[in-house]
Design an enzyme around this catalytic site. Sequence first.
Site, PDB file in Angstrom:
ATOM      1  N   ALA A 154       0.823  -1.217   0.000  1.00 51.23           N
ATOM      2  CA  ALA A 154       0.000   0.000   0.000  1.00 51.23           C
ATOM      3  C   ALA A 154       0.857   1.266   0.000  1.00 51.23           C
ATOM      4  CB  ALA A 154      -0.934  -0.003   1.206  1.00 51.23           C
ATOM      5  N   TYR A 178      -5.440   4.942  -2.338  1.00 51.09           N
ATOM      6  CA  TYR A 178      -6.183   5.781  -1.383  1.00 51.09           C
ATOM      7  C   TYR A 178      -5.671   7.230  -1.479  1.00 51.09           C
ATOM      8  CZ  TYR A 178      -7.754   7.362   3.247  1.00 51.09           C
ATOM      9  OH  TYR A 178      -8.320   8.057   4.269  1.00 51.09           O
ATOM     10  N   THR A 180      -4.261   9.455   0.231  1.00 57.00           N
ATOM     11  CA  THR A 180      -2.958   9.951   0.709  1.00 57.00           C
ATOM     12  C   THR A 180      -1.781   9.158   0.144  1.00 57.00           C
ATOM     13  OG1 THR A 180      -2.923   8.456   2.602  1.00 57.00           O
ATOM     14  CG2 THR A 180      -3.975  10.610   2.936  1.00 57.00           C
ATOM     15  N   LYS A 181      -2.031   8.106  -0.596  1.00 54.36           N
ATOM     16  CA  LYS A 181      -0.930   7.220  -1.003  1.00 54.36           C
ATOM     17  C   LYS A 181      -0.088   7.832  -2.130  1.00 54.36           C
ATOM     18  CE  LYS A 181      -2.036   4.391   2.177  1.00 54.36           C
ATOM     19  NZ  LYS A 181      -2.850   3.222   2.409  1.00 54.36           N
ATOM     20  N   THR A 182       0.969   7.115  -2.554  1.00 56.25           N
ATOM     21  CA  THR A 182       1.968   7.740  -3.448  1.00 56.25           C
ATOM     22  C   THR A 182       1.385   8.113  -4.811  1.00 56.25           C
ATOM     23  OG1 THR A 182       2.722   5.574  -4.192  1.00 56.25           O
ATOM     24  CG2 THR A 182       3.912   6.576  -2.342  1.00 56.25           C
TER      25      THR A 182
END
Length: 382
Positions: A154, A178, A180-182
Amino acid sequence: MHIPFHKPYIGNEEIDAVVEVLRSGWLTMGKKTIEFEEKFSRYVGCRNAVAVNSATSALHLALLVAGVGKGDEVIAPADTFVATAEAVMYLGAVPVLADVEREAHCLDVRDCEKRISPKTKAIIPVHFAGMPCDMDPIVKLARDRNIAVIEDAAHSLPARYKGRMIGTIGDITCFSFYATKTITTGEGGMLATEQDDWADRFRNLRLHGIGKDSWNRYSDEGSWAYDVTELGYKYNPTDIASALGCVQLARCEWMLGERARISRRYSEAFSGVDGLIPYAQIPGRDCAWYLYPLKLDLEALRLSRDRFIIELKEKGIGTSVHFIPLYHFTYYKQLGYAAASYPESEWVFERVLSLPIFPGMSDEDVSYVIEGVTDVARKHKR
Ligand SMILES: *Cc1c(COP(=O)(O)O)cnc(C)c1O
């Protein structure tokens, strides 16, 4: 001055790509999703990429297809997001939590080995903050015992272990998009696997078990007729999300460069300061720098991690804590998990805070965070 903990990088290209899908008349999973999967598998170098609506869904399907079921055991780190263990329990299996490495906060191979039993069906290494777990010994442990390796990636698009991309090592790798992910699609996830039959299963399972090509049953090329071959789920992404994903993927290397630049500045600035422990840099384990987890040397300071966070907040610096280990939560306590079994996870948890690190964060903002953090450490030096 206010520096948020995170800000997604969304440009005009993302907005245009979403608007294009909205105008196209085809909103749910379709051609854009196939395009996103193809681009993703080419970028990561994995044979198959199957898009779903979250990494939690991806973990659920990965464990299911790997044969995990009622009464089986699955080893996962205690210091992870709750989704890792939840997916195990969706299948009636038991999460066996293991401790983590003090420097990298990743699954500790020796502790993992100790917790293997005849019931162990899978191991879920979590690449904490995008730092690859020490995969060679984990894969060896698993291969020797016919245990599946399902990676919780994740945080780790893109990350490399001994030059190999995460997504090409374990049996199945689960990515998250999601917010906030990279890279982000708002909500979303991806399954990567070398096995074609597993990829076909994922395509079936993500859409009610009604066949891997059934998405196009409302298109001119499709047909109204379909069959249901097994109990499936509603885990498909939308083309709106996949359009976002295509654009974000094209920015992936640039965004990594941005986060790596910020992480280098943090690590250089904090390495000489009493009370601060920069996040590990480990040869052969190239981090995606999803997070910058700073640890406090509490023996050198007169304040707790919680107080440290409050003082940073007063300076307008947003932070977070990754993660609250699972045995801290009511539900997991009731299941019998307790801190005493996880001394390293607990040691990390008492000391760790995540600093802002996102593409487009200005040099001045990074400097402000560095000054704020060193200022609090100096003020409360023991
Ligand atoms: C975010 C996260 C997940 C879940 O991802 P979703 O796409 O939100 O389902 C799983 N594991 C870890 C370690 C995460 O940080």
